[in-house]
Design a protein around this motif. Structure first.
Motif, PDB file in Angstrom:
ATOM      1  N   LEU C 152      10.278  25.088  -7.084  1.00 16.97           N
ATOM      2  CA  LEU C 152       9.160  26.006  -6.318  1.00 16.97           C
ATOM      3  C   LEU C 152      10.029  27.423  -5.786  1.00 16.97           C
ATOM      4  O   LEU C 152       9.302  28.396  -5.720  1.00 16.97           O
ATOM      5  CB  LEU C 152       8.815  25.173  -4.900  1.00 16.97           C
ATOM      6  N   THR C 155      11.783  31.347  -8.093  1.00 20.51           N
ATOM      7  CA  THR C 155      11.640  32.659  -8.080  1.00 20.51           C
ATOM      8  C   THR C 155      12.319  33.548  -7.119  1.00 20.51           C
ATOM      9  O   THR C 155      12.244  34.635  -7.048  1.00 20.51           O
ATOM     10  CB  THR C 155      10.219  32.918  -8.416  1.00 20.51           C
ATOM     11  N   ALA C 216       5.132  21.233 -12.955  1.00 20.27           N
ATOM     12  CA  ALA C 216       3.766  21.920 -12.927  1.00 20.27           C
ATOM     13  C   ALA C 216       4.354  23.264 -12.020  1.00 20.27           C
ATOM     14  O   ALA C 216       3.912  24.437 -12.470  1.00 20.27           O
ATOM     15  CB  ALA C 216       2.921  21.335 -11.859  1.00 20.27           C
ATOM     16  N   ALA C 217       5.275  23.117 -11.198  1.00 20.10           N
ATOM     17  CA  ALA C 217       5.863  24.477 -10.527  1.00 20.10           C
ATOM     18  C   ALA C 217       6.608  25.334 -11.493  1.00 20.10           C
ATOM     19  O   ALA C 217       6.008  26.655 -11.271  1.00 20.10           O
ATOM     20  CB  ALA C 217       6.795  23.878  -9.383  1.00 20.10           C
ATOM     21  N   PHE C 220       3.771  27.289 -13.262  1.00 18.82           N
ATOM     22  CA  PHE C 220       3.181  28.208 -12.357  1.00 18.82           C
ATOM     23  C   PHE C 220       3.934  29.452 -11.948  1.00 18.82           C
ATOM     24  O   PHE C 220       3.714  30.814 -11.946  1.00 18.82           O
ATOM     25  CB  PHE C 220       2.496  27.840 -11.304  1.00 18.82           C
ATOM     26  N   ALA C 221       5.395  29.264 -12.044  1.00 23.95           N
ATOM     27  CA  ALA C 221       6.239  30.212 -11.623  1.00 23.95           C
ATOM     28  C   ALA C 221       6.300  31.170 -12.880  1.00 23.95           C
ATOM     29  O   ALA C 221       6.777  32.744 -12.490  1.00 23.95           O
ATOM     30  CB  ALA C 221       7.548  29.556 -11.023  1.00 23.95           C
ATOM     31  N   SER C 222       6.342  30.645 -14.077  1.00 23.10           N
ATOM     32  CA  SER C 222       6.633  31.526 -15.069  1.00 23.10           C
ATOM     33  C   SER C 222       5.611  32.440 -15.622  1.00 23.10           C
ATOM     34  O   SER C 222       5.840  33.551 -16.010  1.00 23.10           O
ATOM     35  CB  SER C 222       7.140  30.736 -16.173  1.00 23.10           C
ATOM     36  N   ASP C 223       4.238  31.985 -15.240  1.00 21.98           N
ATOM     37  CA  ASP C 223       2.964  32.912 -15.867  1.00 21.98           C
ATOM     38  C   ASP C 223       2.589  33.831 -15.005  1.00 21.98           C
ATOM     39  O   ASP C 223       3.099  34.048 -13.852  1.00 21.98           O
ATOM     40  CB  ASP C 223       1.978  31.977 -16.409  1.00 21.98           C
TER      41      ASP C 223
END
Lengths: 254, 57, 223
Positions: C152, C155, C216-217, C220-223
């Protein structure tokens, strides 16, 4: 389906405009009745005297800090599973309110504990779980604050909220276990199998009043969040309009 | 009304709850005012909202 | 077919024990925490042996938290994480393998160090064995839960502190049952196996929930 109709933020804002005055009125009325009942109608406890009146705010606050987390959990499912555009708005708006109610539950519990237990803080199972929940709320709020992009922050917070929701029963269970190991004698309990109706009615009214208070605050905070995102996207538009070129194309369409 | 020997605790807990609720309402109202101000400033600058895009998932 | 898993495991393990890796730093931190505690609460050996298991567990928790922020961050910084994401392997399995390698690199040394630190805290042999066994069963849970926090905050520039705040509430059950099992072995208010098996169950739950949530996290962080 009505639920999906309010995916449109503008329509949601219009709904808030209509619902909010009624809900606020209901909330004020319920609080007037509830406070009157808890101070003037409810009898004092034969054991605790008047301090039992703290229960009429402590128990609803504790109930709300659970309910608020449930709202956030459902919203997180809405973000990750159904991709409802208002779901992460709802989750973000609920977190500070939940933290505030958790804070209330802790403070009133501690102020109730001083006359009853003789200390402000007892590592009682219930208070301890609420304290852990409080830390989780603050962590979620911090996660929201540290990420710039609301969409990404919403997804990250949704993952954490869901993991927390899975963990909360385990935390509750383990804290109960830990508590019974360390202090087998329960100091005092109020949630016996029978609660006298004189106590139950004010409690129910207050619980209902707190619930409407939550929804009033939640709707208002959600409206603010929708407006904040509108401001953000307008600023991005303004910035990309002022500076055309590849930078404009790189702006995420929100 | 007599609240017995622990009146200060009762009043303190009710008072702190009222204070917390007031802080929440202050936060909500100040936030609303700030967003409204920002929106009206942007409107004064002539920044228009995007036309709603239909194809967004 | 499972070859890539082995390669990934070896790579992560080598990175964590080489220069610049964080494996030994965790153990040193563990030692520092345990050393500093008698200065805080006094050198009373009876007291220390009574609270020793708890101290070792808290030390291990803090040492685990300390190393967690590097779990995905180094890979993100040099772009490896994007390659892993693009490679099309099941990300949950990748996370599980990375956690396993991370645990072997940083968690296992803590377990090995625990008996020696137990001597400093005047633990008797039974307590030492119990605390080592519970750490062995419980530290994987800490790493796997921590992986959620690590992904989480991947980034963020300085995610380490936030990671600790996010992970500590989730680690409470592991800590409770780890210390309870040790206490049960020493003073037996309950049989040792009851809390110990719950601790093992927590590790297994974390082995399911941790990789799924963490993958999942990361997505989401990469896209």
């Amino acid at each position: 389906m009505a639920f999906w109709d309010y995916a449109n933020p503008t329509r949601f804002l219009r709904l808030v405009q209509v619902v909010l005055p009624w809900l606020a009125g209901l909330c004020v009325g319920l609080f007037a009745v509830g406070l009157y009942m808890s101070f003037f109608v409810a009898p004092e406890d034969y054991q605790q005297g008047d301090t039992v009146r703290i229960m009429y705010i402590h128990v609803p606050a504790a109930w709300l800090c659970m309910m608020c987390y449930s709202v956030m959990t459902i919203s997180s499912l809405g973000t990750l599973v159904w991709k409802h555009p208002l779901a992460d708005v709802s989750a973000k708006a609920a977190a500070p309110i939940g933290a505030a109610f958790t804070f209330m539950a802790l403070v009133t519990g501690s102020l109730w504990g001083k006359p009853m237990w003789g200390t402000y803080w007892e590592w009682d199972a219930r208070l301890t779980s609420v304290l852990v929940l409080f830390i989780m709320y603050l962590g979620l709020m911090t996660l929201w604050r540290t990420m710039d992009d609301p969409i990404k922050a919403g997804k990250a917070a949704a993952v954490l909220t869901l993991v927390g929701a899975l963990n909360l029963p385990i935390i509750k269970f383990s804290v109960d276990w830990w508590n019974t190991l360390h202090q087998p004698a329960s100091v005092f309990r109020f949630d016996g199998p029978t609660i006298h109706p004189d106590i139950l009615w004010p409690l129910l009214v207050m619980a209902f009043a707190f619930t409407t208070l939550f929804f009033v605050l939640h709707l208002m905070a959600m409206r603010n969040e929708v407006l904040r995102r509108r401001v953000r996207s307008l600023r991005l538009r303004a910035a990309s309009a002022a500076q055309p070129g590849p930078a404009a194309a790189a702006q995420p369409a929100e | 009304m007599d609240l017995g020997p622990h009146a200060s605790f009762i009043l303190a807990s009710y008072g702190l709850c009222v204070l917390t609720v007031l802080v929440l309402f202050a936060w909500v109202f100040l936030d609303k005012a700030a967003q409204d101000k920002a929106l009206s400033e942007l409107a004064a600058q002539g920044v228009k909202r995007a036309q709603p895009k239909k194809e967004r998932s | 077919m499972r070859n890539w898993a082995l390669v990934l495991f070896q790579r992560d393990l080598q990175l964590s024990v080489r220069i610049g890796g964080s494996a030994l730093v965790g153990v040193l931190f563990f030692l520092a925490v345990v050393t500093v505690i008698p200065f805080g609460i006094g050198p009373d050996l009876n007291l220390l042996s009574r609270i020793g298991p708890g101290l070792l567990w808290i030390g291990a928790l803090l040492a685990t938290l300390l190393g967690l922020d590097r779990l995905f961050q180094a890979d993100r910084d040099d772009g490896t994480l994007d390659l892993i994401l693009m490679a099309g392997r099941p990300l949950e399995v990748v996370v599980l393998i990375k956690c396993l390698a991370h645990w072997v690199g940083t968690g296992l040394p803590l377990v090995v160090a625990a008996p020696f630190l137990g001597i400093l805290l005047n633990l008797d042999p039974v307590a030492t064995a119990a605390v080592t066994a519970t750490l062995f069963a419980g530290t994987p849970a800490l790493t796997l839960i921590g992986a959620i926090g690590a992904s989480l905050t991947v980034t963020l520039r300085r995610g380490g502190l936030l990671l600790a705040i996010l992970v500590i509430p989730l680690a409470v059950p592991t800590l409770i049952f780890g210390v309870s099992a040790t206490d049960a072995a020493v003073r037996d208010p309950v049989p040792f196996m009851t809390p110990f098996l719950i601790l093992c169950a927590l590790s297994l739950i974390a082995a399911v929930v941790g990789p799924i949530a963490s993958a999942a996290a990361l997505r989401f962080a990469s896209d």
